[in-house]
Design an enzyme around this catalytic site. Structure first.
Site, PDB file in Angstrom:
ATOM      1  N   ASP A   1       0.852  -1.202   0.000  1.00 18.94           N
ATOM      2  CA  ASP A   1       0.000   0.000   0.000  1.00 18.94           C
ATOM      3  C   ASP A   1       0.886   1.250   0.000  1.00 18.94           C
ATOM      4  OD1 ASP A   1      -3.243   0.504   1.039  1.00 18.94           O
ATOM      5  OD2 ASP A   1      -1.823   2.195   1.007  1.00 18.94           O
TER       6      ASP A   1
ATOM      7  N   ALA B   1      -5.966  -1.946  -4.497  1.00 20.79           N
ATOM      8  CA  ALA B   1      -5.421  -0.579  -4.552  1.00 20.79           C
ATOM      9  C   ALA B   1      -6.036   0.212  -5.697  1.00 20.79           C
ATOM     10  CB  ALA B   1      -3.901  -0.637  -4.713  1.00 20.79           C
ATOM     11  N   ALA B   2      -6.485   1.400  -5.376  1.00 20.51           N
ATOM     12  CA  ALA B   2      -7.089   2.264  -6.397  1.00 20.51           C
ATOM     13  C   ALA B   2      -7.252   3.663  -5.822  1.00 20.51           C
ATOM     14  CB  ALA B   2      -8.471   1.738  -6.801  1.00 20.51           C
TER      15      ALA B   2
ATOM     16  N   THR C   1      -2.859   5.121 -11.108  1.00 20.05           N
ATOM     17  CA  THR C   1      -3.013   3.961 -10.218  1.00 20.05           C
ATOM     18  C   THR C   1      -3.954   2.911 -10.812  1.00 20.05           C
ATOM     19  OG1 THR C   1      -2.454   5.150  -8.205  1.00 20.05           O
ATOM     20  CG2 THR C   1      -3.891   3.234  -7.959  1.00 20.05           C
TER      21      THR C   1
ATOM     22  N   THR D   1     -15.873  -2.475  -9.501  1.00 22.81           N
ATOM     23  CA  THR D   1     -17.058  -1.784  -9.001  1.00 22.81           C
ATOM     24  C   THR D   1     -18.242  -1.941  -9.954  1.00 22.81           C
ATOM     25  OG1 THR D   1     -17.945   0.432  -8.590  1.00 22.81           O
ATOM     26  CG2 THR D   1     -16.100   0.302 -10.085  1.00 22.81           C
ATOM     27  N   ASP D   2     -19.442  -1.840  -9.398  1.00 19.93           N
ATOM     28  CA  ASP D   2     -20.643  -1.868 -10.253  1.00 19.93           C
ATOM     29  C   ASP D   2     -20.755  -0.614 -11.121  1.00 19.93           C
ATOM     30  OD1 ASP D   2     -21.274  -0.063  -8.221  1.00 19.93           O
ATOM     31  OD2 ASP D   2     -23.164  -1.023  -7.658  1.00 19.93           O
ATOM     32  N   GLU D   3     -19.972   0.424 -10.775  1.00 13.47           N
ATOM     33  CA  GLU D   3     -20.080   1.682 -11.537  1.00 13.47           C
ATOM     34  C   GLU D   3     -19.609   1.548 -12.976  1.00 13.47           C
ATOM     35  OE1 GLU D   3     -18.645   5.191  -9.715  1.00 13.47           O
ATOM     36  OE2 GLU D   3     -19.338   4.636  -7.730  1.00 13.47           O
TER      37      GLU D   3
ATOM     38  N   TYR E   1     -13.370   8.307 -12.455  1.00 21.45           N
ATOM     39  CA  TYR E   1     -13.106   7.132 -11.611  1.00 21.45           C
ATOM     40  C   TYR E   1     -13.632   5.857 -12.260  1.00 21.45           C
ATOM     41  CZ  TYR E   1     -14.200   3.563  -8.145  1.00 21.45           C
ATOM     42  OH  TYR E   1     -14.336   2.351  -7.498  1.00 21.45           O
TER      43      TYR E   1
HETATM   44  P1  NAD Z   1      -9.827   3.387  -0.429  1.00 25.75           P
HETATM   45  O1  NAD Z   1      -9.634   4.673  -1.164  1.00 25.75           O
HETATM   46  O2  NAD Z   1     -10.380   3.398   0.941  1.00 25.75           O
HETATM   47  O3  NAD Z   1      -8.427   2.613  -0.357  1.00 25.75           O
HETATM   48  C1  NAD Z   1      -7.546   2.543  -1.437  1.00 25.75           C
HETATM   49  C2  NAD Z   1      -6.191   2.071  -0.900  1.00 25.75           C
HETATM   50  O4  NAD Z   1      -5.289   1.940  -2.023  1.00 25.75           O
HETATM   51  C3  NAD Z   1      -5.538   3.046   0.087  1.00 25.75           C
HETATM   52  O5  NAD Z   1      -5.019   2.351   1.194  1.00 25.75           O
HETATM   53  C4  NAD Z   1      -4.416   3.691  -0.732  1.00 25.75           C
HETATM   54  O6  NAD Z   1      -3.315   4.098   0.049  1.00 25.75           O
HETATM   55  C5  NAD Z   1      -4.061   2.557  -1.672  1.00 25.75           C
HETATM   56  N1  NAD Z   1      -3.428   3.028  -2.918  1.00 25.75           N
HETATM   57  C6  NAD Z   1      -3.878   4.032  -3.734  1.00 25.75           C
HETATM   58  N2  NAD Z   1      -3.028   4.185  -4.756  1.00 25.75           N
HETATM   59  C7  NAD Z   1      -2.050   3.248  -4.602  1.00 25.75           C
HETATM   60  C8  NAD Z   1      -0.902   2.918  -5.362  1.00 25.75           C
HETATM   61  N3  NAD Z   1      -0.579   3.569  -6.493  1.00 25.75           N
HETATM   62  N4  NAD Z   1      -0.119   1.905  -4.920  1.00 25.75           N
HETATM   63  C9  NAD Z   1      -0.419   1.251  -3.771  1.00 25.75           C
HETATM   64  N5  NAD Z   1      -1.485   1.537  -3.009  1.00 25.75           N
HETATM   65  C10 NAD Z   1      -2.295   2.531  -3.425  1.00 25.75           C
HETATM   66  O7  NAD Z   1     -10.700   2.488  -1.400  1.00 25.75           O
HETATM   67  P2  NAD Z   1     -11.810   1.392  -1.050  1.00 25.75           P
HETATM   68  O8  NAD Z   1     -13.116   2.062  -0.928  1.00 25.75           O
HETATM   69  O9  NAD Z   1     -11.312   0.512   0.018  1.00 25.75           O
HETATM   70  O10 NAD Z   1     -11.825   0.590  -2.442  1.00 25.75           O
HETATM   71  C11 NAD Z   1     -10.938  -0.515  -2.625  1.00 25.75           C
HETATM   72  C12 NAD Z   1     -11.217  -1.145  -3.969  1.00 25.75           C
HETATM   73  O11 NAD Z   1     -12.565  -1.584  -4.014  1.00 25.75           O
HETATM   74  C13 NAD Z   1     -11.041  -0.192  -5.151  1.00 25.75           C
HETATM   75  O12 NAD Z   1     -10.464  -0.912  -6.212  1.00 25.75           O
HETATM   76  C14 NAD Z   1     -12.463   0.233  -5.489  1.00 25.75           C
HETATM   77  O13 NAD Z   1     -12.578   0.550  -6.858  1.00 25.75           O
HETATM   78  C15 NAD Z   1     -13.219  -1.032  -5.150  1.00 25.75           C
HETATM   79  N6  NAD Z   1     -14.639  -0.869  -4.771  1.00 25.75           N
HETATM   80  C16 NAD Z   1     -14.987  -0.001  -3.777  1.00 25.75           C
HETATM   81  C17 NAD Z   1     -16.324   0.077  -3.373  1.00 25.75           C
HETATM   82  C18 NAD Z   1     -16.759   0.982  -2.245  1.00 25.75           C
HETATM   83  O14 NAD Z   1     -17.954   1.043  -1.941  1.00 25.75           O
HETATM   84  N7  NAD Z   1     -15.863   1.693  -1.567  1.00 25.75           N
HETATM   85  C19 NAD Z   1     -17.283  -0.719  -4.002  1.00 25.75           C
HETATM   86  C20 NAD Z   1     -16.893  -1.577  -5.052  1.00 25.75           C
HETATM   87  C21 NAD Z   1     -15.562  -1.644  -5.402  1.00 25.75           C
HETATM   88  O1  DAU Z   2     -20.841   1.536  -6.322  1.00 24.19           O
HETATM   89  C1  DAU Z   2     -19.542   1.289  -5.873  1.00 24.19           C
HETATM   90  C2  DAU Z   2     -18.816   2.588  -5.626  1.00 24.19           C
HETATM   91  O2  DAU Z   2     -19.362   3.132  -4.426  1.00 24.19           O
HETATM   92  C3  DAU Z   2     -17.309   2.423  -5.507  1.00 24.19           C
HETATM   93  O3  DAU Z   2     -16.800   1.998  -6.746  1.00 24.19           O
HETATM   94  C4  DAU Z   2     -16.626   3.727  -5.098  1.00 24.19           C
HETATM   95  O4  DAU Z   2     -15.254   3.505  -4.862  1.00 24.19           O
HETATM   96  C5  DAU Z   2     -17.281   4.222  -3.813  1.00 24.19           C
HETATM   97  O5  DAU Z   2     -16.731   5.473  -3.451  1.00 24.19           O
HETATM   98  C6  DAU Z   2     -18.792   4.347  -4.004  1.00 24.19           C
HETATM   99  O6  DAU Z   2     -19.085   5.382  -4.971  1.00 24.19           O
HETATM  100  P1  DAU Z   2     -20.274   6.455  -4.741  1.00 24.19           P
HETATM  101  O7  DAU Z   2     -19.950   7.655  -5.532  1.00 24.19           O
HETATM  102  O8  DAU Z   2     -21.596   5.799  -4.897  1.00 24.19           O
HETATM  103  O9  DAU Z   2     -20.036   6.710  -3.141  1.00 24.19           O
HETATM  104  P2  DAU Z   2     -20.071   8.037  -2.243  1.00 24.19           P
HETATM  105  O10 DAU Z   2     -19.922   7.566  -0.841  1.00 24.19           O
HETATM  106  O11 DAU Z   2     -19.124   9.070  -2.736  1.00 24.19           O
HETATM  107  O12 DAU Z   2     -21.549   8.563  -2.463  1.00 24.19           O
HETATM  108  C7  DAU Z   2     -22.685   7.746  -2.231  1.00 24.19           C
HETATM  109  C8  DAU Z   2     -23.915   8.538  -2.642  1.00 24.19           C
HETATM  110  O13 DAU Z   2     -24.108   9.623  -1.719  1.00 24.19           O
HETATM  111  C9  DAU Z   2     -23.815   9.184  -4.012  1.00 24.19           C
HETATM  112  O14 DAU Z   2     -25.104   9.155  -4.610  1.00 24.19           O
HETATM  113  C10 DAU Z   2     -23.399  10.612  -3.719  1.00 24.19           C
HETATM  114  C11 DAU Z   2     -24.073  10.892  -2.409  1.00 24.19           C
HETATM  115  N1  DAU Z   2     -23.408  11.835  -1.477  1.00 24.19           N
HETATM  116  C12 DAU Z   2     -22.082  11.654  -1.235  1.00 24.19           C
HETATM  117  C13 DAU Z   2     -21.437  12.479  -0.328  1.00 24.19           C
HETATM  118  C14 DAU Z   2     -19.947  12.342  -0.047  1.00 24.19           C
HETATM  119  C15 DAU Z   2     -24.150  12.792  -0.816  1.00 24.19           C
HETATM  120  O15 DAU Z   2     -25.370  12.931  -1.035  1.00 24.19           O
HETATM  121  N2  DAU Z   2     -23.534  13.588   0.095  1.00 24.19           N
HETATM  122  C16 DAU Z   2     -22.198  13.484   0.363  1.00 24.19           C
HETATM  123  O16 DAU Z   2     -21.679  14.241   1.205  1.00 24.19           O
END
Ligand code: NAD
Ligand code: DAU
Length: 332
Positions: free
Chosen positions: A33, A79-80, A97, A121-123, A148
């Site tokens: 990381d 990592a992302a 990244t 991700t589903d996005e 993203y």
């Molecule tokens: P996050 O931003 O919390 O964590 C990302 C981690 O990757 C961090 O620890 C960061 O330091 C590390 N990182 C970033 N760039 C790097 C690099 N170049 N080399 C090494 N490490 C690096 O993200 P998250 O929400 O935990 O998401 C993790 C994965 O899951 C991502 O691939 C994201 O697309 C995917 N994902 C997230 C969600 C969600 O709801 N958060 C849903 C579906 C998929």
């Molecule tokens: O669907 C999976 C994705 O979910 C992952 O791939 C992404 O890494 C993760 O960040 C997340 O993306 P979203 O954009 O859906 O998540 P976020 O938490 O940023 O926002 C969730 C919803 O809430 C979105 O519709 C935007 C809204 N929002 C977000 C913030 C930060 C608000 O209404 N107010 C806020 O302050």
């Protein structure tokens, strides 16, 4: 599969996965990381040194990646750059990244013939209308909206190409929105919980009608472990737990669980290009691999998450002011 390399293991979902592996298997984990603003070593605190090794480094650093692949049995790639709002502000780190980093890992997987699981991700599928009876499946066409999600889509396509062209032993999963402990305060649910804890009103983008399909991070972890153990090489699996909720409902639930008036929030500037609705059909994962989510009740999962943020202010407080200052510049 006794030695796992986990990229992004100090982030939200990656750290939840490392805890899950330590709790439910006897595998050894090496975390790679970079510790960007989103990574936090404290998310791995308390894990035994003989089970978890931490390496600070960048997934675009090919010599380092080579060295770590050489001594791993399998790799799980979290990592992302993960936040849509940041990608609208400065897309470049997302390309570095998410695209070049994934390419670097694929080349190492090819060179050392290592099993790789790519987290996505589903996005990548774009968004659905509110009244559309359809949900995303593995055959939904890619149609990403944001910088993203387009870089995540690009990384998925690279994985598919490396499987087909070079025989890399990889699988992909596309998961819906995660919630749970260790999520950065820039994200929707932790931002609103920590706002309330600080006496600040939650901020809802636009109308708040946007729908996300919530899954607990620990259920995401169990799904990934299932795919790692039983998934078919070259396949994609969608991960979701039937958790569709609109944002307004989630904010009102947070407020009510935290003893506030349900309408004590503000509508703020909407996100540019804001995806309307995500919804996952996870039948393939359930029917083929027998995976079942454990966190079926969103209200109790959310209440436990609120308790976690209440009890762990030292974990989130250092990031809070900077995040809010950034959002303030956007009217959010
Ligand atoms: P996050 O931003 O919390 O964590 C990302 C981690 O990757 C961090 O620890 C960061 O330091 C590390 N990182 C970033 N760039 C790097 C690099 N170049 N080399 C090494 N490490 C690096 O993200 P998250 O929400 O935990 O998401 C993790 C994965 O899951 C991502 O691939 C994201 O697309 C995917 N994902 C997230 C969600 C969600 O709801 N958060 C849903 C579906 C998929
Ligand atoms: O669907 C999976 C994705 O979910 C992952 O791939 C992404 O890494 C993760 O960040 C997340 O993306 P979203 O954009 O859906 O998540 P976020 O938490 O940023 O926002 C969730 C919803 O809430 C979105 O519709 C935007 C809204 N929002 C977000 C913030 C930060 C608000 O209404 N107010 C806020 O302050």
């Amino acid at each position: 599969m006794s030695k796992l390399l986990v990229t992004g293991g100090a982030g939200f979902i990656g750290s939840n996965f490392v805890h899950h592996i330590v709790d439910h298997t006897d595998h050894h984990v090496t975390v790679l990381d970079k510790l960007t603003y989103a990574g936090n070593r404290a998310s791995l605190a308390g894990l035994p040194d003989d089970r978890v090794e931490f390496v600070r480094g960048d997934i675009t650093d090919a010599p380092l990646v080579d060295e770590l692949f050489a001594r791993a049995d399998a790799v799980v790639h979290y990592a992302a750059e993960s936040h849509n709002d940041n990608s609208l502000n400065d897309p470049r780190p997302f390309l570095d990244t998410n695209i070049i980093g994934t390419y670097t890992l694929l080349e190492a997987a090819r060179k050392y013939d290592r099993r790789l699981h790519h987290i996505s991700t589903d996005e990548v599928y774009g968004d659905l209308e509110l009244d559309d009876p359809a949900r995303f499946t593995e055959s939904t066409p890619y149609n990403p909206s944001s910088p993203y999600s387009s870089t995540k889509a690009g990384s998925d396509l690279l994985v598919r190409a490396w499987v087909r062209s070079f025989g890399v032993r990889a699988t992909i999963s596309n998961c819906s929105n995660n919630y749970g402990p260790y999520q950065h305060v820039e994200k929707f649910i932790p931002r609103q919980i920590t706002n309330v804890l600080r006496g600040v009103r939650p901020k809802l983008y636009g109308s708040g009608e946007n729908v996300r399909d919530w899954i607990h991070a620990d259920d995401h972890s169990s799904a990934v472990l299932t795919i790692l153990e039983k998934g078919r090489i070259g396949e994609t699996y969608l991960i979701g737990a039937d958790g569709e909720k609109d944002n307004k409902t989630v904010v009102e639930l947070i407020l009510s669980l935290m003893g506030q008036d349900r309408d004590a929030y503000d509508h703020v500037t909407d996100r540019a290009g804001h995806d309307l609705r995500y919804a996952i059909d996870s039948s393939k994962l359930r029917d083929e691999l027998g995976w079942v989510p454990q966190f079926q009740d969103f209200t109790s999962g959310l209440a436990a998450t609120i308790d976690w943020y209440r009890a762990n202010e030292p974990w989130w407080a250092p990031a809070k002011d900077g995040v809010e200052a950034f959002y303030a510049t956007k009217g959010q």
